[in-house]
Design a protein around this motif. Structure first.
Motif, PDB file in Angstrom:
ATOM      1  N   ILE A 183       0.855  -1.188   0.000  1.00 52.65           N
ATOM      2  CA  ILE A 183       0.000   0.000   0.000  1.00 52.65           C
ATOM      3  C   ILE A 183       0.889   1.234   0.000  1.00 52.65           C
ATOM      4  O   ILE A 183       1.695   1.435   0.911  1.00 52.65           O
ATOM      5  CB  ILE A 183      -0.927   0.003   1.235  1.00 52.65           C
ATOM      6  N   ARG A 184       0.734   2.063  -1.002  1.00 54.56           N
ATOM      7  CA  ARG A 184       1.532   3.288  -1.110  1.00 54.56           C
ATOM      8  C   ARG A 184       0.738   4.458  -0.544  1.00 54.56           C
ATOM      9  O   ARG A 184      -0.249   4.893  -1.124  1.00 54.56           O
ATOM     10  CB  ARG A 184       1.905   3.553  -2.569  1.00 54.56           C
ATOM     11  N   ASP A 185       1.182   4.946   0.596  1.00 57.42           N
ATOM     12  CA  ASP A 185       0.509   6.051   1.254  1.00 57.42           C
ATOM     13  C   ASP A 185       1.516   7.169   1.488  1.00 57.42           C
ATOM     14  O   ASP A 185       2.737   6.961   1.405  1.00 57.42           O
ATOM     15  CB  ASP A 185      -0.093   5.575   2.587  1.00 57.42           C
ATOM     16  N   SER A 186       1.020   8.353   1.785  1.00 61.86           N
ATOM     17  CA  SER A 186       1.906   9.490   2.048  1.00 61.86           C
ATOM     18  C   SER A 186       1.156  10.523   2.866  1.00 61.86           C
ATOM     19  O   SER A 186      -0.086  10.541   2.906  1.00 61.86           O
ATOM     20  CB  SER A 186       2.378  10.131   0.737  1.00 61.86           C
ATOM     21  N   ARG A 187       1.916  11.406   3.470  1.00 61.22           N
ATOM     22  CA  ARG A 187       1.315  12.499   4.222  1.00 61.22           C
ATOM     23  C   ARG A 187       0.475  13.359   3.289  1.00 61.22           C
ATOM     24  O   ARG A 187      -0.617  13.812   3.650  1.00 61.22           O
ATOM     25  CB  ARG A 187       2.421  13.309   4.902  1.00 61.22           C
ATOM     26  N   SER A 229      -4.836  15.342   1.714  1.00 59.51           N
ATOM     27  CA  SER A 229      -5.834  15.580   0.665  1.00 59.51           C
ATOM     28  C   SER A 229      -7.135  14.850   0.987  1.00 59.51           C
ATOM     29  O   SER A 229      -8.233  15.418   0.871  1.00 59.51           O
ATOM     30  CB  SER A 229      -5.289  15.112  -0.686  1.00 59.51           C
ATOM     31  N   ASP A 230      -7.020  13.596   1.426  1.00 54.92           N
ATOM     32  CA  ASP A 230      -8.216  12.842   1.805  1.00 54.92           C
ATOM     33  C   ASP A 230      -8.942  13.508   2.965  1.00 54.92           C
ATOM     34  O   ASP A 230     -10.173  13.582   2.988  1.00 54.92           O
ATOM     35  CB  ASP A 230      -7.840  11.405   2.194  1.00 54.92           C
ATOM     36  N   GLN A 266     -16.362   7.813  -4.685  1.00 49.86           N
ATOM     37  CA  GLN A 266     -17.004   8.872  -5.453  1.00 49.86           C
ATOM     38  C   GLN A 266     -15.993   9.736  -6.206  1.00 49.86           C
ATOM     39  O   GLN A 266     -16.252  10.897  -6.499  1.00 49.86           O
ATOM     40  CB  GLN A 266     -17.839   9.748  -4.516  1.00 49.86           C
ATOM     41  N   GLY A 267     -14.844   9.171  -6.490  1.00 49.60           N
ATOM     42  CA  GLY A 267     -13.855   9.901  -7.255  1.00 49.60           C
ATOM     43  C   GLY A 267     -12.724  10.423  -6.396  1.00 49.60           C
ATOM     44  O   GLY A 267     -12.814  10.470  -5.172  1.00 49.60           O
ATOM     45  N   ALA A 268     -11.650  10.855  -7.049  1.00 44.57           N
ATOM     46  CA  ALA A 268     -10.435  11.261  -6.354  1.00 44.57           C
ATOM     47  C   ALA A 268     -10.655  12.454  -5.441  1.00 44.57           C
ATOM     48  O   ALA A 268     -10.003  12.581  -4.408  1.00 44.57           O
ATOM     49  CB  ALA A 268      -9.338  11.584  -7.371  1.00 44.57           C
ATOM     50  N   SER A 269     -11.569  13.351  -5.788  1.00 44.65           N
ATOM     51  CA  SER A 269     -11.813  14.534  -4.967  1.00 44.65           C
ATOM     52  C   SER A 269     -12.989  14.355  -4.020  1.00 44.65           C
ATOM     53  O   SER A 269     -13.381  15.301  -3.340  1.00 44.65           O
ATOM     54  CB  SER A 269     -12.056  15.759  -5.853  1.00 44.65           C
ATOM     55  N   GLY A 270     -13.545  13.149  -3.958  1.00 43.81           N
ATOM     56  CA  GLY A 270     -14.659  12.882  -3.064  1.00 43.81           C
ATOM     57  C   GLY A 270     -14.185  12.456  -1.690  1.00 43.81           C
ATOM     58  O   GLY A 270     -12.989  12.355  -1.410  1.00 43.81           O
ATOM     59  N   PRO A 271     -15.120  12.205  -0.775  1.00 47.06           N
ATOM     60  CA  PRO A 271     -14.753  11.786   0.577  1.00 47.06           C
ATOM     61  C   PRO A 271     -14.211  10.373   0.612  1.00 47.06           C
ATOM     62  O   PRO A 271     -14.360   9.604  -0.347  1.00 47.06           O
ATOM     63  CB  PRO A 271     -16.073  11.890   1.348  1.00 47.06           C
ATOM     64  N   GLY A 272     -13.552  10.025   1.715  1.00 48.24           N
ATOM     65  CA  GLY A 272     -13.089   8.662   1.924  1.00 48.24           C
ATOM     66  C   GLY A 272     -11.581   8.527   1.879  1.00 48.24           C
ATOM     67  O   GLY A 272     -10.852   9.429   1.461  1.00 48.24           O
TER      68      GLY A 272
END
Length: 553
Positions: A66-70, A75-76, A129-135
C-alpha cells in the motif's frame, strides 16, 4: 485564589484523561484525576472500542504494498472534512497537526510503549465517489493487537505507576458540577460525590449524592467525552436541515454516562462550543442480544458485498454501499424517513466480511490469541457474529428467498417487502457476475479492492451470486441508526487551551478528546476517516497534558 490542592486537575478518566495525566506527572507535576464513574470504568469508551488507529505510510501498509503518504492523507482529510465555516480555523489547524502526527511520530511513540498492530490494515470509509470525493484512498485502519484495552493499557500502566509514586491521586465517583473561577481565571472544580457503585464496567451506576467537594489547582484539563449516550441531547443537536429529521428510534453505541453534561457546564462558564451539529452516527447498528448498558447497540463493520435495501426492498442508490460513505448514507436514510434498512447477503459473504465493533465482540484480537485470530481467514463464521445470527433479534436466516422475505416482513410487522421486488434486485445483481466486467458499480469497486492482498485474504469475499445454493443460507439483517461520536466540541488552540467566543483564551482551562471535538472544536469537520477517534484522544491528551504541566511552572 485558594490554596491549590494539586498542580493540575484532570476531569475524566477515559483515554484522553489518562494520556493527559500521564504526561503531566511525567513532567514532575501533581495530578488529581476525577471521574463520575467508579474505578472499574477506567479507560472510558476507549476500552470498548475495536482499537482502530489511523496511521499513514506505516510499515504495516508498506508490507502489503500500500503506497501512502502524508500528502495523500491530508488531501483525503480535506476532501472528507469539508471545512466551510469561519469557526473551522482551529479545527483545520488541529487536523493538519494530527495528520502530521499520524504520518510522523505517532506509531513510534506508541510502539515504544508496547503497542502492536494486526498485520492486515483495514479499509474504512472507502469513498468510491472519485479522487476529490470523501473517503480514504487507501487502507489506513490499523487494528491494535488487544483492541481497545490494548490502546488503554500502556497509559493506565503509566498512570498507576505515578499513583504508586504519589504524583497522581484518583477521585472516582466525583461528578463535577461547576468550575472555580476568580477574575476570569479557572483554578478548580466543584461538584458532588456519588455513593460507591460496584456495577460492572459500562453499566448504569447510581446517582445518589453522599457529599460535596471543592478542589483547586493551577490548571484544569477537561476530558469528559461526548454526548452519544444522551439521546435527547443528540436529537436536540441534530441538524435536521442538513440530515433530515432525527430518527425516532436510535440504539446507543456508548454507555449512558456519555451524557455531555460537563461540556454544557463549561460552555455556560464562558467557553466557546463550536459545531455541535456535526456528529458521527452509524447506519449499521444492531440491538445487542447480550447488552451491557441500556439500549446497547453494536455496529457491523461491513465488507462491501452485501446488498443494501430500503424498507420496500429496493436497493439503495450509488454511492450507498456498505462501508463506503457513512455520512452520505446516513443522510439518504434519514431524509427518506426510513425507520430501518436491510442488508441482504448469504453465508459466503458473512463469514468473510462481517466483523462487529467493540473489544468484547472480538475475543481473539482482544485476548491476543494468534490461533483464534488466524481463523478469520478460514471458512467459518466468527463466533460473535454467529451468536448474533442465533440470538440477535435483527437477523433473519432462511434457505430460500421467498421464505427470507416473509421472515423479514414478520420481523418488522408489516408487508412492505414485495418478494418480486427483492428477487429482481438480487437477480439483476447476480447476472452481472457472468463476466469479469459489468456495469454494476458496487461489483466493480469490490473487484478493485480484491487487488490488495489483505482485502482478498481477510475482508472481501470473492464475487459470487447471492442466490448460489453453495453460498447459503440466505441472511437478512435489519439495520438501525447507532449513536457514537460527537464531532464538534469546546474550541481549543493547539495547546489544548479552551477559548472564549471570539478567540480569547479562557485562562487555566484545557480540554482534550471528544469533549473538544477531538481537537479545536471539531478537527474531523463533517466526516471521519475512521481510526481517528482514539488517535484524537491520544494526540489531544498529550498536547493538553504537556501544555498544562508547562503552564503551572
Amino acid at each position: 485564589m485558594p490554596t491549590p490542592d494539586t498542580d493540575v486537575i484532570v476531569v475524566g478518566a477515559g483515554l484522553a484523561g489518562l494520556v493527559a495525566a500521564a504526561e503531566i506527572a511525567d513532567a514532575g507535576k501533581r495530578v488529581l484525576l476525577l471521574d463520575q464513574e467508579g474505578e472499574q470504568n477506567l479507560g472510558g469508551q476507549a476500552y470498548w472500542s475495536f482499537g482502530g488507529l489511523f496511521l499513514v505510510d506505516s510499515p504495516e501498509q508498506r508490507r502489503l504494498g500500500i503506497r501512502d503518504s502524508r500528502e495523500l492523507a491530508w488531501s483525503d482529510w480535506l476532501n472528507n472534512a469539508g471545512f466551510d465555516r469561519p469557526e473551522d480555523h482551529w479545527p483545520r489547524r488541529w487536523a493538519e497537526a494530527y495528520v502530521d502526527f499520524a504520518a510522523g511520530e505517532k506509531r513510534a511513540w506508541l510502539h515504544r510503549m508496547g503497542v502492536r498492530w494486526f498485520p492486515a490494515v483495514g479499509w474504512a470509509e472507502r469513498g468510491g465517489q472519485g479522487a476529490s470525493g470523501p473517503g480514504n484512498s487507501v487502507p489506513r485502519f490499523h487494528i491494535t493487537w488487544g483492541t481497545g484495552p490494548g490502546v488503554v493499557e500502556p497509559f493506565e500502566r503509566r498512570v498507576r505507576a505515578h499513583v504508586a509514586a504519589g504524583r497522581i491521586g484518583f477521585r472516582f465517583r466525583h461528578r463535577v458540577r461547576g468550575l472555580n473561577m476568580t477574575n476570569g481565571v479557572v483554578h478548580g472544580v466543584h461538584g458532588q460525590v456519588l455513593e460507591p457503585s460496584d456495577e460492572a464496567r459500562g453499566q448504569a451506576s447510581s446517582r445518589v449524592v453522599v457529599d460535596d467537594f471543592n478542589l483547586n489547582a493551577g490548571a484544569v484539563v477537561v476530558t469528559s467525552g461526548g454526548i452519544g449516550g444522551n439521546l435527547d441531547l443528540v436529537r436536540r443537536n441534530w441538524p435536521a436541515e442538513r440530515l433530515g429529521p432525527p430518527p425516532a428510534f436510535l440504539v446507543a453505541g456508548v454507555p449512558r454516562y456519555v451524557d455531555g453534561e460537563l461540556q454544557g457546564i463549561v460552555k455556560e462558564a464562558g467557553a466557546s462550543l463550536t459545531n455541535p451539529d456535526r456528529m458521527w452516527h452509524y447506519t449499521e447498528g444492531l440491538r445487542n442480544w447480550n447488552p451491557v448498558w441500556p439500549n446497547h447497540g453494536i455496529r457491523i463493520l461491513p465488507g462491501p458485498s452485501s446488498l443494501w435495501l430500503d424498507p420496500s426492498g429496493r436497493r439503495l442508490p450509488f454511492p450507498h454501499y456498505p462501508g463506503f460513505d457513512t455520512l452520505a448514507t446516513l443522510t439518504h436514510i434519514t431524509r427518506s424517513g426510513y425507520p430501518y434498512t436491510w442488508f441482504l447477503l448469504n453465508r459466503g459473504i458473512i463469514k468473510k466480511e462481517f466483523a462487529l465493533s467493540g473489544s468484547e465482540q472480538n475475543p481473539d484480537l482482544t485476548g491476543r490469541n494468534v490461533r483464534l485470530t488466524l481463523r478469520r481467514a478460514g471458512g467459518r463464521v466468527q463466533g460473535p457474529v454467529q451468536a448474533f445470527m442465533d440470538h440477535g433479534e435483527d437477523f433473519v436466516v432462511r434457505d430460500n428467498l421467498r421464505d427470507l422475505v416473509a421472515g423479514m416482513n414478520a420481523l418488522v410487522g408489516n408487508d412492505l417487502l414485495d418478494p418480486a421486488t427483492v428477487e429482481r434486485e438480487v437477480r439483476e445483481r447476480d447476472m452481472q457476475l457472468g463476466n469479469d466486467v459489468g456495469k454494476d458499480t458496487q461489483l466493480a469497486l469490490i473487484r478493485g479492492a480484491r487487488g490488495l492482498r489483505s482485502e482478498r485474504l481477510f475482508r472481501v469475499a470473492n464475487p459470487a451470486p447471492i442466490l448460489d445454493p453453495e453460498g447459503g443460507p440466505l441472511i437478512a439483517v435489519r439495520l438501525n441508526i447507532l449513536t457514537r461520536k460527537t464531532l464538534g466540541g469546546l474550541e481549543t488552540d493547539l495547546q489544548g487551551r479552551v477559548l472564549r467566543p471570539g478567540g480569547e483564551v479562557l485562562p487555566g482551562l484545557y480540554a482534550a478528546g471528544e469533549v473538544a471535538g477531538f481537537g479545536g472544536g471539531g478537527m474531523h469537520g463533517y466526516r471521519a476517516l475512521e481510526g481517528t477517534f482514539l488517535g484524537g484522544c491520544l494526540f489531544g491528551g498529550r498536547n493538553a497534558g504537556r501544555a498544562s504541566a508547562a503552564a503551572v511552572g
